[in-house]
Design a protein around this motif. Structure first.
Motif, mmCIF file in Angstrom:
data_model
loop_
_atom_site.group_PDB
_atom_site.id
_atom_site.type_symbol
_atom_site.label_atom_id
_atom_site.label_comp_id
_atom_site.label_asym_id
_atom_site.label_seq_id
_atom_site.Cartn_x
_atom_site.Cartn_y
_atom_site.Cartn_z
ATOM 1 N N PRO A 138 13.863 -47.385 -28.777
ATOM 2 C CA PRO A 138 15.114 -46.624 -28.992
ATOM 3 C C PRO A 138 15.552 -45.857 -27.678
ATOM 4 C CG PRO A 138 13.713 -45.363 -29.918
ATOM 5 C CD PRO A 138 12.659 -46.300 -29.490
ATOM 6 N N ASP A 139 16.694 -45.757 -27.491
ATOM 7 C CA ASP A 139 17.399 -44.889 -26.478
ATOM 8 C C ASP A 139 18.555 -44.223 -27.103
ATOM 9 O OD1 ASP A 139 17.875 -43.338 -24.189
ATOM 10 O OD2 ASP A 139 18.699 -45.047 -23.249
ATOM 11 N N ALA A 140 18.344 -42.979 -27.915
ATOM 12 C CA ALA A 140 19.775 -42.298 -28.529
ATOM 13 C C ALA A 140 19.878 -41.133 -27.802
ATOM 14 C CB ALA A 140 19.494 -42.634 -29.863
ATOM 15 N N LYS A 141 21.017 -40.569 -28.148
ATOM 16 C CA LYS A 141 21.336 -39.104 -28.037
ATOM 17 C C LYS A 141 21.346 -38.351 -29.676
ATOM 18 C CE LYS A 141 24.587 -39.681 -24.212
ATOM 19 N NZ LYS A 141 26.073 -39.876 -23.763
ATOM 20 N N LEU A 142 20.780 -37.291 -29.535
ATOM 21 C CA LEU A 142 20.856 -36.631 -30.883
ATOM 22 C C LEU A 142 21.881 -35.722 -30.718
ATOM 23 C CD1 LEU A 142 16.979 -36.156 -31.382
ATOM 24 C CD2 LEU A 142 18.471 -37.791 -32.401
ATOM 25 N N MET A 143 22.825 -35.655 -31.682
ATOM 26 C CA MET A 143 24.064 -34.881 -31.748
ATOM 27 C C MET A 143 23.858 -34.104 -33.124
ATOM 28 S SD MET A 143 25.132 -36.455 -29.174
ATOM 29 C CE MET A 143 26.848 -36.235 -28.824
ATOM 30 N N ASP A 144 24.222 -32.718 -32.894
ATOM 31 C CA ASP A 144 24.663 -31.942 -34.221
ATOM 32 C C ASP A 144 25.425 -32.574 -34.958
ATOM 33 O OD1 ASP A 144 26.849 -30.960 -33.001
ATOM 34 O OD2 ASP A 144 25.665 -28.824 -32.313
ATOM 35 N N ARG A 145 25.826 -31.733 -36.109
ATOM 36 C CA ARG A 145 26.898 -32.164 -36.947
ATOM 37 C C ARG A 145 28.246 -31.980 -36.347
ATOM 38 N NH1 ARG A 145 24.857 -35.970 -39.991
ATOM 39 N NH2 ARG A 145 23.210 -35.286 -41.627
ATOM 40 N N ALA A 146 28.322 -31.212 -35.332
ATOM 41 C CA ALA A 146 29.724 -30.749 -34.753
ATOM 42 C C ALA A 146 30.118 -31.636 -33.620
ATOM 43 C CB ALA A 146 29.708 -29.340 -34.228
ATOM 44 N N GLY A 147 29.108 -32.678 -33.155
ATOM 45 C CA GLY A 147 28.964 -33.565 -32.214
ATOM 46 C C GLY A 147 28.632 -33.257 -30.685
ATOM 47 N N LYS A 148 27.854 -32.274 -30.645
ATOM 48 C CA LYS A 148 27.263 -31.502 -29.343
ATOM 49 C C LYS A 148 25.834 -32.186 -29.427
ATOM 50 C CE LYS A 148 25.600 -27.485 -27.226
ATOM 51 N NZ LYS A 148 25.049 -26.052 -27.423
ATOM 52 N N GLN A 149 25.588 -32.759 -28.012
ATOM 53 C CA GLN A 149 24.357 -33.368 -27.915
ATOM 54 C C GLN A 149 23.109 -32.059 -27.986
ATOM 55 O OE1 GLN A 149 23.678 -36.021 -24.492
ATOM 56 N NE2 GLN A 149 21.489 -36.183 -24.937
ATOM 57 N N ILE A 150 21.981 -32.342 -28.798
ATOM 58 C CA ILE A 150 20.957 -31.134 -28.812
ATOM 59 C C ILE A 150 19.768 -31.887 -28.421
ATOM 60 C CG2 ILE A 150 22.439 -29.800 -30.166
ATOM 61 C CD1 ILE A 150 20.547 -30.971 -32.470
ATOM 62 N N GLY A 151 19.631 -33.080 -28.096
ATOM 63 C CA GLY A 151 18.387 -33.682 -27.711
ATOM 64 C C GLY A 151 18.711 -35.270 -27.595
ATOM 65 N N ALA B 32 14.017 -32.020 -27.764
ATOM 66 C CA ALA B 32 15.164 -31.191 -27.926
ATOM 67 C C ALA B 32 15.774 -30.771 -26.540
ATOM 68 C CB ALA B 32 15.051 -29.798 -28.840
ATOM 69 N N ASN B 33 16.781 -30.364 -26.146
ATOM 70 C CA ASN B 33 17.213 -29.828 -25.225
ATOM 71 C C ASN B 33 16.537 -28.410 -24.343
ATOM 72 O OD1 ASN B 33 18.990 -31.761 -24.987
ATOM 73 N ND2 ASN B 33 21.027 -30.725 -25.259
ATOM 74 N N ASP B 34 16.059 -28.017 -25.448
ATOM 75 C CA ASP B 34 15.098 -26.916 -24.992
ATOM 76 C C ASP B 34 13.782 -27.132 -24.347
ATOM 77 O OD1 ASP B 34 13.454 -27.383 -27.162
ATOM 78 O OD2 ASP B 34 14.411 -25.860 -28.329
ATOM 79 N N GLY B 35 13.385 -28.410 -24.224
ATOM 80 C CA GLY B 35 12.403 -28.924 -23.490
ATOM 81 C C GLY B 35 11.229 -29.126 -24.597
ATOM 82 N N SER B 36 11.081 -28.937 -25.829
ATOM 83 C CA SER B 36 10.167 -29.124 -26.981
ATOM 84 C C SER B 36 10.400 -30.604 -27.339
ATOM 85 C CB SER B 36 10.204 -28.171 -28.112
ATOM 86 O OG SER B 36 11.615 -28.420 -28.853
ATOM 87 N N LYS B 37 9.179 -31.260 -27.524
ATOM 88 C CA LYS B 37 9.324 -32.702 -28.101
ATOM 89 C C LYS B 37 8.176 -32.850 -28.876
ATOM 90 C CE LYS B 37 7.298 -34.373 -23.829
ATOM 91 N NZ LYS B 37 7.480 -35.174 -22.590
ATOM 92 N N LEU B 38 8.193 -33.902 -29.715
ATOM 93 C CA LEU B 38 7.211 -34.389 -30.582
ATOM 94 C C LEU B 38 7.573 -35.992 -30.930
ATOM 95 C CD1 LEU B 38 8.467 -35.125 -33.642
ATOM 96 C CD2 LEU B 38 8.509 -32.673 -33.749
#
Length: 184
Positions: free
Chosen positions: A79-92, A103-109
């Motif tokens: 996959p290759d996707a943008k993770l958006m919050d419910r308001a439509g802002k990309q957060i990861g 996540a945009n904060d650098g954490s990942k799993l």
């Protein structure tokens, strides 16, 4: 006399406050897994900490079927996707292999699939995964499970996959909600 002058001001302030309250949005309803198949429900003792909408693409490759001479199939590549919050802002982002939520904060799993369930014709299945320990502190730290729900699209292409196009790749659009859980 001073109380007479204050009364209209108090009345005006009360009207403004009531007007502001009338335009406030009600809090978003809490996520419920009640309508999900049991196989993809997160076990009791966990709580939702993040809801995202993944919007992107899934790549498939035409390959020979293992151990079946002369037969071919579209194989999931990643996959290759943008993770958006419910308001439509990309957060990861969500990408792979291996399947990685960042996540945009650098954490990942990464995670290990526990179960899938059908999601209707033309849609990739619902999914429950158990998260591996996160890399980095941030939004992904402490996540125990991730659910993929409300899937739209993403299934293998309908295009022919045969000896003539082995190795060719097709990209399919998809969308899904990714719900992140932590131990309560």
């Amino acid at each position: 006399m001073p109380t007479f002058r204050l009364a209209p001001l108090a009345l005006l302030a009360s009207a403004a406050l009531l007007s502001a309250c009338g335009t406030m949005m009600a809090p978003a309803p809490m996520y419920s897994q009640a309508m999900l198949p049991d196989a993809v429900k997160v076990p009791a003792g966990h709580k939702v900490v993040l809801e995202t909408v993944g919007v992107g693409e899934i790549t498939y490759e035409c390959r020979a079927k293992q151990g079946m001479a002369g037969q071919f199939e579209w194989v999931f590549v990643g996959p290759d996707a943008k993770l958006m919050d419910r308001a439509g802002k990309q957060i990861g982002t969500y990408y792979g292999p291996p399947a990685t939520w960042a996540a945009n904060d650098g954490s990942k799993l990464t995670a290990t699939q526990l179960a899938v369930a059908p999601a209707g014709t033309g849609n990739i299945p619902l999914q429950l995964v158990k998260a591996n320990p996160a890399m980095g502190m941030g939004a992904m730290h402490g996540i125990s499970h991730i659910q993929r729900v409300a899937t739209q699209g993403g299934v293998a292409p309908a295009a022919s996959c045969d000896a003539m196009n082995v190795g060719s790749k097709q990209i399919v659009k998809y969308q899904a909600d990714y719900i992140f859980w932590k131990a309560a």
